[in-house]
Design a protein around this motif. Structure first.
Motif, PDB file in Angstrom:
ATOM      1  N   GLU A 210      -6.178   2.049  -1.894  1.00  0.00           N
ATOM      2  CA  GLU A 210      -5.835   0.843  -2.651  1.00  0.00           C
ATOM      3  C   GLU A 210      -4.811  -0.006  -1.900  1.00  0.00           C
ATOM      4  N   VAL A 211      -5.144  -1.284  -1.734  1.00  0.00           N
ATOM      5  CA  VAL A 211      -4.241  -2.249  -1.100  1.00  0.00           C
ATOM      6  C   VAL A 211      -4.113  -3.442  -2.041  1.00  0.00           C
ATOM      7  N   VAL A 212      -2.889  -3.855  -2.304  1.00  0.00           N
ATOM      8  CA  VAL A 212      -2.652  -5.008  -3.166  1.00  0.00           C
ATOM      9  C   VAL A 212      -2.308  -6.203  -2.279  1.00  0.00           C
ATOM     10  N   ILE A 213      -3.110  -7.242  -2.376  1.00  0.00           N
ATOM     11  CA  ILE A 213      -2.870  -8.481  -1.636  1.00  0.00           C
ATOM     12  C   ILE A 213      -2.157  -9.434  -2.582  1.00  0.00           C
TER      13      ILE A 213
ATOM     14  N   THR B 120      -6.273  -6.497  -5.982  1.00  0.00           N
ATOM     15  CA  THR B 120      -6.322  -5.141  -5.455  1.00  0.00           C
ATOM     16  C   THR B 120      -7.703  -4.905  -4.852  1.00  0.00           C
ATOM     17  N   ILE B 121      -7.708  -4.456  -3.598  1.00  0.00           N
ATOM     18  CA  ILE B 121      -8.962  -4.119  -2.926  1.00  0.00           C
ATOM     19  C   ILE B 121      -8.921  -2.646  -2.515  1.00  0.00           C
TER      20      ILE B 121
ATOM     21  N   TYR C 132       0.847  -1.186   0.000  1.00  0.00           N
ATOM     22  CA  TYR C 132       0.000   0.000   0.000  1.00  0.00           C
ATOM     23  C   TYR C 132       0.888   1.243   0.000  1.00  0.00           C
ATOM     24  N   GLN C 133       0.282   2.390  -0.113  1.00  0.00           N
ATOM     25  CA  GLN C 133       1.005   3.665  -0.086  1.00  0.00           C
ATOM     26  C   GLN C 133       0.666   4.397   1.208  1.00  0.00           C
ATOM     27  N   GLN C 134       1.679   4.877   1.905  1.00  0.00           N
ATOM     28  CA  GLN C 134       1.485   5.702   3.087  1.00  0.00           C
ATOM     29  C   GLN C 134       2.281   6.981   2.888  1.00  0.00           C
ATOM     30  N   MET C 135       1.567   8.095   2.832  1.00  0.00           N
ATOM     31  CA  MET C 135       2.182   9.401   2.564  1.00  0.00           C
ATOM     32  C   MET C 135       3.035   9.355   1.292  1.00  0.00           C
TER      33      MET C 135
END
Length: 186
Positions: free
Chosen positions: A174-177, A152-153, A38-41
């Motif tokens: 967006e989170v990629v599992i 991707t969820i 995922y992306q954080q900042m």
């Protein structure tokens, strides 16, 4: 007499072809993994889950008869820091006290060719269930096979990140599992 011999040969051929079916159904958890990104900042972050259980039945010759069930212990999250792991377990994120596991259960498997498949199923996180389609690749390796893919969820669809974390400006929606499941034949 020829008809009887032909019928007997056809029956034997059909019975023999069924005997060669290979079913991958013994998941090797120690060689398997489930991770996420995922992306954080604006920075790419990676993590994984250390504990999950799975049941699998897969025959490459009859993929439509396949099934998969995966349950992930959400408290086994590894974000790369103890502080991150503790934060993810809180009510605002996974709420592991009330929802200890996430679950994926397949409803259909469709072969796309070249060892590529689509696995339709139900994904449940924090009491919310959504229909998903997971693209996967199967690579046979003798007595074992490897299933790899990603999905991707949108974390907001499952209320992952509530309150101040509901916005997607700090932690992206967006989170990629990603998964790699190794299974053996019986």
């Amino acid at each position: 007499m020829k008809r009887i011999a032909l019928a007997l040969f056809s029956t034997l051929a059909i019975a023999t072809s069924g005997a060669h079916a290979v079913e991958y159904n013994q998941v090797q958890a120690e060689k398997s993994q489930i991770g996420f990104g995922y992306q954080q900042m604006g920075v790419s972050m990676e993590g994984a889950f250390r504990q999950f259980s799975s049941q699998l039945r897969f025959d490459p010759a009859a993929p439509e008869a396949s099934s998969a069930l995966i349950e992930v212990a959400l408290a086994s999250i590894d974000t790369g820091s103890e502080e991150g792991d503790e934060e993810a377990a809180r009510k605002t994120w996974f709420n592991t006290q009330d929802f200890p596991s996430a679950r994926f259960e397949s409803t259909a498997v469709r072969a796309l060719g070249a060892d590529q498949y689509e696995v339709a199923g139900k994904l449940t996180i924090k009491g919310t269930t959504r229909d998903v389609v997971v693209p996967a690749r199967f690579t046979p390796q003798g007595e074992t096979g490897v299933f790899e893919g990603s999905l991707t969820i949108q974390r907001g669809d499952f209320s992952i990140g509530e309150g101040a974390w509901r916005a997607f400006d700090v932690v992206a929606n967006e989170v990629v599992i990603r998964f790699r499941i190794v299974a053996a034949t019986q």
